[in-house]
Design a protein around this motif. Structure first.
Motif, short mmCIF file in Angstrom:
data_model
loop_
_atom_site.label_atom_id
_atom_site.label_comp_id
_atom_site.label_asym_id
_atom_site.label_seq_id
_atom_site.Cartn_x
_atom_site.Cartn_y
_atom_site.Cartn_z
N LEU A 22 -3.81 0.06 8.24
CA LEU A 22 -3.44 -0.05 9.65
C LEU A 22 -4.60 -0.62 10.46
O LEU A 22 -5.77 -0.32 10.18
N GLU A 23 -4.25 -1.38 11.46
CA GLU A 23 -5.24 -1.86 12.40
C GLU A 23 -5.78 -0.68 13.21
O GLU A 23 -5.09 0.31 13.39
N ASP A 24 -7.01 -0.81 13.70
CA ASP A 24 -7.64 0.28 14.46
C ASP A 24 -6.77 0.74 15.62
O ASP A 24 -6.63 1.94 15.85
N ALA A 25 -6.18 -0.19 16.36
CA ALA A 25 -5.38 0.18 17.53
C ALA A 25 -4.18 1.04 17.12
O ALA A 25 -3.85 2.02 17.79
N SER A 50 9.59 10.50 5.47
CA SER A 50 10.91 11.05 5.13
C SER A 50 12.04 10.30 5.81
O SER A 50 13.16 10.26 5.30
N ASN A 51 11.76 9.71 6.98
CA ASN A 51 12.79 9.03 7.76
C ASN A 51 12.84 7.52 7.56
O ASN A 51 13.74 6.87 8.10
N ARG A 52 11.93 6.97 6.80
CA ARG A 52 11.79 5.50 6.76
C ARG A 52 12.76 4.80 5.83
O ARG A 52 13.01 3.61 5.99
N GLY A 53 13.31 5.48 4.86
CA GLY A 53 14.16 4.79 3.89
C GLY A 53 13.32 3.97 2.94
O GLY A 53 12.09 4.03 2.95
N VAL A 54 13.99 3.19 2.12
CA VAL A 54 13.27 2.43 1.10
C VAL A 54 12.99 0.98 1.49
O VAL A 54 12.27 0.28 0.81
N SER A 55 13.55 0.55 2.60
CA SER A 55 13.40 -0.86 2.98
C SER A 55 12.09 -1.15 3.71
O SER A 55 11.70 -2.31 3.83
N ALA A 56 11.40 -0.12 4.19
CA ALA A 56 10.17 -0.33 4.94
C ALA A 56 9.01 0.37 4.25
O ALA A 56 9.16 1.47 3.73
N GLY A 57 7.86 -0.27 4.26
CA GLY A 57 6.65 0.37 3.77
C GLY A 57 6.17 1.42 4.77
O GLY A 57 6.56 1.39 5.94
N ALA A 59 3.18 1.90 6.12
CA ALA A 59 2.38 1.36 7.23
C ALA A 59 3.29 0.73 8.30
O ALA A 59 3.08 0.94 9.50
N SER A 60 4.29 -0.01 7.87
CA SER A 60 5.22 -0.61 8.83
C SER A 60 5.99 0.46 9.58
O SER A 60 6.19 0.36 10.80
N ALA A 61 6.41 1.49 8.87
CA ALA A 61 7.15 2.59 9.52
C ALA A 61 6.27 3.30 10.54
O ALA A 61 6.75 3.69 11.61
N ILE A 62 4.99 3.45 10.25
CA ILE A 62 4.07 4.09 11.20
C ILE A 62 3.93 3.20 12.43
O ILE A 62 3.97 3.69 13.57
#
Length: 76
Positions: A22-25, A50-57, A59-62
């Motif tokens: 993740l980027e610092d920001a 737990s909520n992200r599913g399998v289509s997103a990594g 870091a992207s979900a965060i």
């Protein structure tokens, strides 16, 4: 916090160590989000995981969770 390059951050999810880039920001906003929700960073990451599913990594979900939190708070 001027570096736009992602950095690896360590987390523990369900008893297992993992890392996210993740980027610092985003990391700072993620930590602030955890504090605002009275959760540890690991607990918030587990909820997002737990909520992200399998289509997103993770870091992207965060990043998306941080953006939605900022928008809901009137900061995004």
């Amino acid at each position: 916090m001027n570096d736009a390059r992602p950095r690896k951050r360590s987390l523990t999810l369900h008893g297992h160590r993992t890392s996210v880039s993740l980027e610092d920001a985003f990391w700072v906003a993620f930590v602030e989000m955890a504090r605002a929700e009275d959760l540890s960073v690991n607990a918030l990451a587990m909820r997002i995981d737990s909520n992200r599913g399998v289509s997103a990594g993770l870091a992207s979900a965060i990043r998306v969770a941080v953006l939605r939190h900022a928008q809901a708070s009137g900061r995004g």
